[in-house]
Design an enzyme around this catalytic site. Structure first.
Site, PDB file in Angstrom:
ATOM      1  N   HIS A 143      19.174   3.392  30.353  1.00 44.98           N
ATOM      2  CA  HIS A 143      20.145   2.949  29.355  1.00 44.98           C
ATOM      3  C   HIS A 143      20.779   1.607  29.705  1.00 44.98           C
ATOM      4  O   HIS A 143      21.633   1.125  28.953  1.00 44.98           O
ATOM      5  CB  HIS A 143      21.257   3.990  29.208  1.00 44.98           C
ATOM      6  CG  HIS A 143      22.190   4.009  30.365  1.00 44.98           C
ATOM      7  ND1 HIS A 143      21.813   4.439  31.616  1.00 44.98           N
ATOM      8  CD2 HIS A 143      23.487   3.624  30.475  1.00 44.98           C
ATOM      9  CE1 HIS A 143      22.839   4.325  32.440  1.00 44.98           C
ATOM     10  NE2 HIS A 143      23.863   3.826  31.782  1.00 44.98           N
ATOM     11  N   HIS A 160      23.886  -3.044  28.394  1.00 39.42           N
ATOM     12  CA  HIS A 160      24.136  -1.597  28.349  1.00 39.42           C
ATOM     13  C   HIS A 160      23.751  -1.105  26.955  1.00 39.42           C
ATOM     14  O   HIS A 160      24.314  -1.549  25.953  1.00 39.42           O
ATOM     15  CB  HIS A 160      25.622  -1.332  28.633  1.00 39.42           C
ATOM     16  CG  HIS A 160      25.926   0.074  29.037  1.00 39.42           C
ATOM     17  ND1 HIS A 160      26.055   1.101  28.143  1.00 39.42           N
ATOM     18  CD2 HIS A 160      26.141   0.619  30.260  1.00 39.42           C
ATOM     19  CE1 HIS A 160      26.336   2.222  28.783  1.00 39.42           C
ATOM     20  NE2 HIS A 160      26.395   1.953  30.079  1.00 39.42           N
TER      21      HIS A 160
END
Length: 654
Positions: free
Chosen positions: A62, A77
């Site tokens: 992620h 992110h």
């Protein structure tokens, strides 16, 4: 002078460009990860925002990091709390150590899978070493951007100058001291880091000199958890980590564990299990918002309180008439901050909670609109209705809790309105509808609830006083300042006013006076004990203000911020209240605390037993509060705890 370089940043995804302040994750929105921006993506393709070397690919896929040739560390992110999905929505096309070019496809992101899991798809970009390398970040993109389109330009210092400064001075020296005081390299099994902390796995934690490490320049505090000895550094953690590894050798690193720790930090900072921990965190969040909203105006609150105290003394000794022009003007100066407190707090709380500050300032103005205040002041007109919905108006002058509730709700109301109102109408209709909805929530919801609770509490406390003045003093003295925070004290004020108007005196007001002295004594103890210059200045001003009868600077500037101080002060207040009730100290005017001593001189009698009771109860309470807080309520270690960027009290909002 440092050399400078310009680096273009391209959009890592196609979609709507956002400022970090709009990201619903305080670790990013409050800048703890550095400067940057965000994008609400509308396609699955994620591209490299800069050219450089891949330094991080999270195990849960992620997040990834890229270091540019100019030394900028870029973190991307993918989504919020998507670490919990364990990589399922992501297809990563790169690995650590790869060289990438700006615009190169690096990740495929399944937006539907993330949305179905109830997570946000927001793509966040942060320059994690902003404090060290970044002069400025200029956002140049339009609201709607395409992946690979230039959306920002970094103005950075060239790494030659920067590296010399860091490696040869501050971080190397700090690393040496940390290694020495964790017991030397021979006491270290391994070392990883998250976004703010060095996490040592030590062979023997008893060999670590925690006190020395906590006092090192550049160290915030030390924590021990999960078998780790954690040295909290803040945003410079990567630089300190690199300096430590340079000295002890790469054999102590664990890149996989470090990547996982970085990925988990945001989640761990926010996640709480169990009913009581959630309640405790909720209280911490509320107090954090309350104190942060108050901090910008603590100085003028304290000054206003002192001015009001001086005016009370001058009028008490008949030096100044309440009808004179001098008094009216000075009283307006001293009273304005408190009268318009909902307006000011609406603005500051909205900034803290992500709502529109201007709209919330207007909501504060609506709450204290003169006609509403006038209607709320009379029992015959306070009960009214809005479009047939009954409600009871109360005075929100000087109130705190209702506008905080409105500021918290504001961002959700605004978000809802923007979903249903067309773009070309939003600038006109969203602000006024938001102000209307929030005002109605307070008038129809919060106000009546507060009224019912405050009247019930007030009736109970009066009944207890009739049964036992000492017991009433104990309970009221301990609870009153908490009632003030939530606006529940207004039920007592009419009772005090009525007592003085009809009987010429009020026993209850004597107990309320004690609570001001206790809070002032607590903040005075902080002034005497702390070595922090800024806190000393604030504490002394807040103490003087409290002794003048205005406790807001003490409450919101210091005592609530360091919760144990408030709790201990409330205990001292309860003891003082019990003593006041036992001595049946009476009050003869709407005045109190230390500056209001003339209000305890019995009319027609002069200085007598009642005034001596005032001196005993108030100065005994002052002494008890100062001693208890000095010994048990405050230590400068609390400063280190609150400065920890990953302390939940700092990064979470209500």
């Amino acid at each position: 002078m440092d050399k400078q370089a310009l680096i273009s940043i391209t959009a890592p995804a196609s979609g709507k460009l956002l400022t970090l302040s709009k990201v619903p994750d305080p670790v990013f929105s409050q800048g703890l990860m550095g400067q940057g921006f965000a994008i609400e993506p509308n396609s699955s393709d994620i591209v490299a925002p800069v050219s450089g070397t891949v330094t991080l690919v999270s195990d849960t896929k992620h997040a990834f990091g890229i270091k540019t040739n100019d030394g900028a560390d870029i973190l991307v992110h993918l989504g919020i709390d998507t670490v919990e999905l364990k990589g399922a929505p992501f297809e990563v096309l790169i690995k650590q150590g790869d060289t990438v070019t700006s615009g190169q496809s690096v990740v495929k992101m399944n937006l539907k899978m993330i949305q179905d899991a109830g997570k946000s798809t927001t793509v966040i970009l942060a320059v994690t070493n902003s404090n060290d390398i970044l002069n400025d970040l200029m956002i140049t993109g339009t609201p709607e951007v395409k992946g690979g389109q230039i959306v920002a330009v970094m103005n950075v210092k060239e790494t030659e100058n920067q590296t010399t400064t860091k490696s040869g001075n501050k971080y190397d020296q700090l690393a040496t001291e940390i290694i020495k005081n964790v017991g030397g390299a021979e006491n270290i099994n391994s070392l990883i880091h998250c976004i703010t902390r060095l996490r040592f796995y030590l062979k023997d934690e008893s060999k670590a000199n925690t006190a020395v490490i906590e006092n090192l320049d550049g160290v915030i505090t030390v924590a021990k958890a999960g078998g780790q000895y954690q040295v909290v550094i803040g945003q410079a953690v990567v630089d300190v980590y690199d300096a430590v590894i340079k000295q002890i050798g790469p054999g102590f690193t664990n890149d996989a564990a470090t990547a996982e720790a970085v990925a988990q930090t945001t989640k761990d900072a926010k996640k709480v299990h169990g009913v009581w921990p959630n309640v405790k965190q909720g209280v911490n969040n509320f107090i954090g918002v309350l104190t942060a909203s108050m901090i910008p105006i603590i100085g003028i609150l304290a000054g206003s309180g002192i001015l009001k105290g001086i005016l009370a003394a001058l009028t008490g000794f008949k030096v100044l008439s309440t009808t004179s022009g001098t008094y009216v003007i000075l009283n307006a100066v001293g009273d304005a901050t408190f009268y318009f407190l909902p307006v000011v707090l609406g603005f500051t709380a909205a900034k803290k909670l992500g709502s529109d500050p201007i709209v919330l300032g207007i909501v504060g103005g609506i709450l204290i609109y003169p006609q509403i205040v006038t209607l709320a002041g009379k029992a015959s007109t306070a009960s009214t209705n809005f479009l047939g919905v009954p409600t009871t108006l109360v005075s929100y002058v000087s109130s705190v809790f209702p506008i905080i509730v409105a500021a918290w709700l504001g961002k959700y109301v605004e978000k809802f309105l923007k979903k249903i109102i067309p773009t070309y109408l939003r600038s006109v209709f969203v602000p006024i509808l938001e102000a209307l909805i929030l005002s109605l929530v307070i008038f129809i919801g919060v106000g009546p609830i507060v009224t019912v609770i405050s009247k019930g509490l007030s009736a109970s406390l009066v009944s207890i006083y009739n049964f036992s003045p000492a017991l009433s003093g104990l309970i009221l003295g301990g609870l009153y300042q908490t009632m003030v925070i939530f606006g529940l004290h207004w039920g007592l004020i009419p009772i005090v006013i009525n007592d003085i108007a009809t009987n010429g005196h009020s026993y209850i007001n004597s107990i309320l006076s004690i609570t001001m002295v206790a809070q002032g004594g607590a903040v005075l103890a902080v002034f005497l004990k702390t070595k922090n210059k800024k806190l000393k200045e604030m504490s002394l001003a807040a103490a003087i203000s409290a002794f003048c009868g205005v406790t807001e600077p003490a409450l919101y500037g210091v005592n609530l911020k360091y919760k144990r101080v408030f709790v201990v002060a409330s205990i001292a207040s309860a003891i003082g209240g019990a003593l006041t009730g036992f001595l049946r100290v009476d009050n003869y005017a709407l005045s109190g605390a230390l500056i209001g001593f003339p209000a305890f001189i019995t009319p027609g009698v002069g200085i007598g037993s009642n005034f001596y009771g005032y001196l005993i109860s108030h100065y005994a309470t002052l002494l008890i509060s100062v001693v208890l807080v000095y010994l048990f309520g405050y230590t400068d270690k609390m400063l280190a705890k609150r400065n920890d960027p990953m302390n939940v009290e700092n990064v979470k909002v209500a």
